[in-house]
Write a protein that holds these residues in place. Structure first.
Motif, PDB file in Angstrom:
ATOM      1  N   THR A 202      11.027  -1.906   2.450  1.00 24.36           N
ATOM      2  CA  THR A 202      11.164  -0.480   2.156  1.00 24.36           C
ATOM      3  C   THR A 202      10.549   0.317   3.293  1.00 24.36           C
ATOM      4  O   THR A 202       9.828  -0.222   4.143  1.00 24.36           O
ATOM      5  N   LYS A 203      10.791   1.613   3.312  1.00 24.35           N
ATOM      6  CA  LYS A 203      10.220   2.454   4.358  1.00 24.35           C
ATOM      7  C   LYS A 203       8.695   2.421   4.341  1.00 24.35           C
ATOM      8  O   LYS A 203       8.048   2.498   5.388  1.00 24.35           O
ATOM      9  N   GLY A 206       6.540   0.233   6.563  1.00 19.34           N
ATOM     10  CA  GLY A 206       6.294   0.595   7.946  1.00 19.34           C
ATOM     11  C   GLY A 206       5.011   1.355   8.191  1.00 19.34           C
ATOM     12  O   GLY A 206       4.623   1.568   9.354  1.00 19.34           O
ATOM     13  N   TRP A 227      14.247  -0.693  12.100  1.00 24.17           N
ATOM     14  CA  TRP A 227      14.193  -0.310  10.680  1.00 24.17           C
ATOM     15  C   TRP A 227      13.274  -1.256   9.926  1.00 24.17           C
ATOM     16  O   TRP A 227      13.305  -2.458  10.190  1.00 24.17           O
ATOM     17  N   PRO A 228      12.456  -0.752   9.001  1.00 19.82           N
ATOM     18  CA  PRO A 228      12.314   0.643   8.561  1.00 19.82           C
ATOM     19  C   PRO A 228      11.499   1.519   9.496  1.00 19.82           C
ATOM     20  O   PRO A 228      11.370   2.711   9.278  1.00 19.82           O
TER      21      PRO A 228
END
Length: 301
Positions: A202-203, A206, A227-228
């Motif tokens: 998931t973001k 990060g 990504w993320p």
């Protein structure tokens, strides 16, 4: 050999192209449905979809498979020798797994049973593994639990990025799946010991936690870009960190030890070498700091 190919992202494209170039009959390509992308949010086909169209292959993009009897029947009607699966993104139900005569072969980007799951390439770098690789396995209903047909390893160096490892594994997978079809190797059950899982990212994965060891944070930067993406917050902005290096240093975690973006960590320090503000171009740290101050002694989140 009469095949279906099931994949979606860039990782799967070399395998699709290799199978086509080798003369296999690809009766259908399955890919994730087109989704909105870009500033205009236009419906955009995924990389495998685009590659299949370039090759003149028929494409199917069902949104779901588990309870779609029509799709189960459609696969059975293809009269397949095998289906090749590479990061497709949908779980294949048992009727589809059982339809091809030689089953469904998965190109998995790890040395199973290490790093079953959704993000094996990222996980290998995050963990500091010395190597990764590709396993060709015969799929069953469990999550990456099927018997193995072939494996090939590649080293992970101290500067290996997730993009570089991704590209190397994609090429290995393309080569290895051709061998699996040609040689029909004996399937070997996965060992019960050494199983690890790589969950979907998931973001929030990060976010850089400065209480961690600097070496672990440097691996996180290499593992999660593009990504993320890895980031910290300062001055009300979320700043992306695109590259970094480990240096000696000590202080309260998150404290800037100099004016050139050296950050104290739980152990050691991390030099931020390439940064990006929201909506701006990525810059090397010296250029970035001319427009966005990170003064020594301040604390970043």
């Amino acid at each position: 050999m009469r095949l279906a190919f099931m994949g979606s992202p860039d990782f799967a494209v070399p395998a699709l192209r290799a199978l086509h170039a080798a003369g296999h009959e690809i009766a259908a390509v399955y890919a994730q449905p087109p989704r909105p992308a870009g500033r205009g949010q236009r419906e955009t086909p995924c990389p495998v979809h685009r590659a299949a169209l370039d090759l003149g292959l028929p494409v199917r993009t069902p949104a779901r498979l588990r309870r779609d009897a029509a799709e189960h029947e459609a696969v059975a009607a293809l009269n397949l020798d095998a289906a090749i699966v590479a990061a497709y993104g949908l779980i294949l139900p048992k009727p589809m797994l059982d339809a091809p005569r030689r089953g469904c072969l998965n190109i998995h980007a790890s040395l199973l049973p290490r790093w079953r799951g959704a993000a094996p390439i990222h996980a290998a770098i995050l963990a500091g593994d010395a190597e990764s690789g590709v396993t060709i396995m015969r799929m069953e209903e469990g999550l990456d639990t099927g018997p193995m047909l072939l494996k090939e390893a590649t080293p992970i160096g101290p500067e290996t990025t997730v993009q570089a490892l991704h590209d190397a594994l994609a090429e290995i997978g393309a080569r290895l799946v051709l061998r699996a079809l040609d040689e029909d190797p004996r399937a070997v059950p996965q060992p019960e010991e050494g199983v690890t899982y790589a969950p979907k990212l998931t973001k929030e994965d990060g976010r850089l936690d400065w209480s961690q060891h600097a070496a672990a944070l440097e691996r996180r930067v290499r593992a999660l870009n593009p990504w993320p993406g890895t980031f910290f917050t300062h001055g009300g902005e979320q700043i992306r960190v695109l590259s970094a290096s480990v240096e000696p240093g000590s202080g309260a975690p998150g404290t800037l030890l100099d004016g050139a973006a050296l950050v104290a960590c739980g152990s050691g320090a991390l030099r931020l070498t390439r940064l990006q503000r929201p909506g701006r171009a990525a810059m090397d740290a010296d250029a970035f700091l001319r427009g966005f101050a990170l003064p020594a002694g301040s604390v970043i989140g």
